[in-house]
Design a protein around this motif. Structure first.
Motif, PDB file in Angstrom:
ATOM      1  N   GLU A 100      50.000  -3.316  49.830  1.00  0.00           N
ATOM      2  CA  GLU A 100      50.791  -4.255  49.190  1.00  0.00           C
ATOM      3  C   GLU A 100      50.286  -4.336  47.839  1.00  0.00           C
ATOM      4  O   GLU A 100      49.176  -3.861  47.420  1.00  0.00           O
ATOM      5  N   ASN A 101      51.060  -4.718  46.774  1.00  0.00           N
ATOM      6  CA  ASN A 101      50.557  -4.842  45.509  1.00  0.00           C
ATOM      7  C   ASN A 101      49.305  -5.772  45.301  1.00  0.00           C
ATOM      8  O   ASN A 101      49.333  -6.786  45.851  1.00  0.00           O
ATOM      9  N   VAL A 102      48.390  -5.333  44.519  1.00  0.00           N
ATOM     10  CA  VAL A 102      47.190  -6.116  44.602  1.00  0.00           C
ATOM     11  C   VAL A 102      46.973  -6.253  42.758  1.00  0.00           C
ATOM     12  O   VAL A 102      47.103  -5.339  42.329  1.00  0.00           O
ATOM     13  N   ARG A 119      49.278  -0.504  42.865  1.00  0.00           N
ATOM     14  CA  ARG A 119      50.596  -0.495  43.883  1.00  0.00           C
ATOM     15  C   ARG A 119      50.887   0.839  44.302  1.00  0.00           C
ATOM     16  O   ARG A 119      50.390   1.936  43.816  1.00  0.00           O
ATOM     17  N   GLY A 120      51.668   0.890  45.479  1.00  0.00           N
ATOM     18  CA  GLY A 120      51.827   2.074  46.131  1.00  0.00           C
ATOM     19  C   GLY A 120      53.504   2.241  46.368  1.00  0.00           C
ATOM     20  O   GLY A 120      54.227   1.365  45.940  1.00  0.00           O
ATOM     21  N   PRO A 121      53.808   3.214  46.897  1.00  0.00           N
ATOM     22  CA  PRO A 121      55.197   3.839  47.241  1.00  0.00           C
ATOM     23  C   PRO A 121      55.758   2.445  47.879  1.00  0.00           C
ATOM     24  O   PRO A 121      57.293   2.395  47.968  1.00  0.00           O
ATOM     25  N   ARG A 122      55.348   2.069  48.660  1.00  0.00           N
ATOM     26  CA  ARG A 122      55.780   0.904  49.802  1.00  0.00           C
ATOM     27  C   ARG A 122      55.770  -0.388  49.156  1.00  0.00           C
ATOM     28  O   ARG A 122      56.446  -1.360  49.743  1.00  0.00           O
ATOM     29  N   SER A 123      55.107  -0.450  48.080  1.00  0.00           N
ATOM     30  CA  SER A 123      54.943  -1.889  47.595  1.00  0.00           C
ATOM     31  C   SER A 123      56.174  -2.487  47.077  1.00  0.00           C
ATOM     32  O   SER A 123      56.853  -1.561  46.413  1.00  0.00           O
ATOM     33  N   VAL A 124      56.361  -3.470  47.114  1.00  0.00           N
ATOM     34  CA  VAL A 124      57.525  -4.330  46.604  1.00  0.00           C
ATOM     35  C   VAL A 124      57.689  -4.312  44.877  1.00  0.00           C
ATOM     36  O   VAL A 124      56.592  -4.371  44.501  1.00  0.00           O
ATOM     37  N   SER A 199      60.057 -11.566  46.687  1.00  0.00           N
ATOM     38  CA  SER A 199      58.773 -11.232  46.549  1.00  0.00           C
ATOM     39  C   SER A 199      57.898 -12.790  46.972  1.00  0.00           C
ATOM     40  O   SER A 199      58.262 -13.505  46.577  1.00  0.00           O
ATOM     41  N   CYS A 200      56.851 -12.539  47.777  1.00  0.00           N
ATOM     42  CA  CYS A 200      55.886 -13.782  47.748  1.00  0.00           C
ATOM     43  C   CYS A 200      54.397 -13.306  47.736  1.00  0.00           C
ATOM     44  O   CYS A 200      54.131 -11.954  47.468  1.00  0.00           O
ATOM     45  N   SER A 201      53.617 -14.292  47.429  1.00  0.00           N
ATOM     46  CA  SER A 201      52.176 -13.722  47.139  1.00  0.00           C
ATOM     47  C   SER A 201      51.150 -14.814  47.625  1.00  0.00           C
ATOM     48  O   SER A 201      51.520 -15.904  48.067  1.00  0.00           O
ATOM     49  N   VAL A 202      50.035 -14.356  47.607  1.00  0.00           N
ATOM     50  CA  VAL A 202      48.705 -15.083  47.935  1.00  0.00           C
ATOM     51  C   VAL A 202      47.673 -14.680  47.080  1.00  0.00           C
ATOM     52  O   VAL A 202      47.496 -13.571  46.710  1.00  0.00           O
ATOM     53  N   ALA A 203      47.087 -15.824  46.483  1.00  0.00           N
ATOM     54  CA  ALA A 203      45.749 -15.512  45.473  1.00  0.00           C
ATOM     55  C   ALA A 203      44.616 -16.458  45.913  1.00  0.00           C
ATOM     56  O   ALA A 203      44.919 -17.484  46.374  1.00  0.00           O
ATOM     57  N   ALA A 204      43.587 -15.899  45.482  1.00  0.00           N
ATOM     58  CA  ALA A 204      42.305 -16.535  45.759  1.00  0.00           C
ATOM     59  C   ALA A 204      41.434 -16.397  44.455  1.00  0.00           C
ATOM     60  O   ALA A 204      41.326 -15.497  43.465  1.00  0.00           O
ATOM     61  N   ALA A 221      53.772  -9.541  48.272  1.00  0.00           N
ATOM     62  CA  ALA A 221      54.516  -8.563  49.296  1.00  0.00           C
ATOM     63  C   ALA A 221      56.142  -9.023  49.268  1.00  0.00           C
ATOM     64  O   ALA A 221      56.549  -9.797  48.658  1.00  0.00           O
ATOM     65  N   ARG A 222      56.555  -8.245  50.158  1.00  0.00           N
ATOM     66  CA  ARG A 222      58.221  -8.223  50.003  1.00  0.00           C
ATOM     67  C   ARG A 222      58.360  -9.720  51.033  1.00  0.00           C
ATOM     68  O   ARG A 222      58.020  -9.716  52.133  1.00  0.00           O
ATOM     69  N   SER A 223      59.107 -10.523  50.736  1.00  0.00           N
ATOM     70  CA  SER A 223      59.513 -11.721  51.414  1.00  0.00           C
ATOM     71  C   SER A 223      60.108 -11.256  52.648  1.00  0.00           C
ATOM     72  O   SER A 223      61.190 -10.393  52.822  1.00  0.00           O
ATOM     73  N   GLY A 224      59.781 -12.001  53.700  1.00  0.00           N
ATOM     74  CA  GLY A 224      60.351 -11.908  55.224  1.00  0.00           C
ATOM     75  C   GLY A 224      59.631 -10.389  55.754  1.00  0.00           C
ATOM     76  O   GLY A 224      59.814 -10.337  57.006  1.00  0.00           O
ATOM     77  N   ALA A 225      58.900  -9.689  55.136  1.00  0.00           N
ATOM     78  CA  ALA A 225      58.358  -8.487  55.747  1.00  0.00           C
ATOM     79  C   ALA A 225      57.103  -8.823  56.483  1.00  0.00           C
ATOM     80  O   ALA A 225      56.525  -8.115  57.458  1.00  0.00           O
TER      81      ALA A 225
END
Length: 261
Positions: A100-102, A119-124, A199-204, A221-225
């Motif tokens: 996922e996107n970092v 990010r990669g090809p699968r990243s939202v 999209s949704c996210s988590v951070a620290a 990441a993608r919402s719902g995924a």
């Protein structure tokens, strides 16, 4: 009565470069002049000189973008460069674990400033890029800064207005305060389509040797995924590992320019 002094050449040039600060990758001459208040003739002349010096680049469609010369100079900003270099291995580990996107961000002048992303090809698809500034209240990294930063940072954000970026953005100060209290209890922050729909996210938090929060590490990441709360432990673990690395090195460049105290 003293008349206001007209801005000098340096101020005009800084205004032109600052026009790109909101994160727009390319601007037309008209857009730059509108943002800076410069006459078209003056803007055209100064922009031409900046292009000749490599500080701006003219694209085929006639618009302008930041040039490599300016990027080379900006890349030497010690605190940002050192922090990015220290963070990249941990960001790569996080990407390999999730695909996922970092992102890595600091807070500057009341907004989240993104220093690095993977990010990669699968990243939202996401709106943030390196150098982008985004609102604190609508981003995972921003909530980290609001939760662990000084009270005046939160009060400034509320005073400036909690703008709605999507229908999910938290715009009520009481609700935001309650969520930030939860962020402090849990040690991580989440967003759900608050900055961008889909999209949704988590951070620290990333801390220095004295425990001060100098940055925030996030995953988008993608919402719902995926349930981002289930990804929180790995994000927190990588942020803590980066914090330990910073503390072990005791890097003076990072300690000299913390995000806040």
């Amino acid at each position: 009565m003293n008349e206001a002094k007209a801005p000098g050449v340096a101020a005009k040039v800084m205004g032109i470069l600052d026009a790109f600060a909101p994160g727009d990758p390319a601007l037309t001459l008209t857009e730059i002049c509108r943002r800076t208040g410069l006459p078209l003739a003056t803007g055209h002349r100064l922009i031409g000189e900046l292009v000749a010096g490599g500080f701006l680049e003219r694209r085929r469609d006639g618009s302008y973008r930041v040039g490599l010369r300016l990027w080379q100079i900006a890349a030497q900003a010690s605190a940002a460069t050192v922090l990015r270099e220290l963070a990249l291995p941990f960001m790569q580990d996080l990407y390999e674990a999730t695909h996922e996107n970092v992102q890595l961000a600091i807070v500057r002048e009341g907004r989240a400033l993104y220093l690095e992303r993977i990010r990669g090809p699968r990243s939202v698809p996401i709106v943030s890029r390196v150098g982008t500034e985004l609102p604190l209240h609508a981003t995972g990294v921003g909530k980290i800064f609001l939760a662990f930063g000084p009270a005046e940072l939160l009060e400034r954000a509320i005073g400036d207005g909690l703008g709605a970026l999507t229908r999910q953005t938290i715009t009520d100060p009481a609700r935001l305060r309650a969520e930030l209290a939860e962020v402090r209890r849990e040690g991580f922050a989440v967003t759900r389509e608050e900055m961008t729909l889909g999209s949704c996210s988590v951070a620290a938090p990333v801390r220095d040797a004295r425990g001060g929060v100098v940055a925030a590490l996030s995953l988008v990441a993608r919402s719902g995924a995926v349930d981002v709360r289930r990804l929180a432990p790995v994000v927190v673990a990588e942020a803590r590992a980066l914090s330990r690395d910073i503390a072990t090195r005791g890097n003076p460049e990072i300690l000299a320019e913390p995000s806040f105290r």
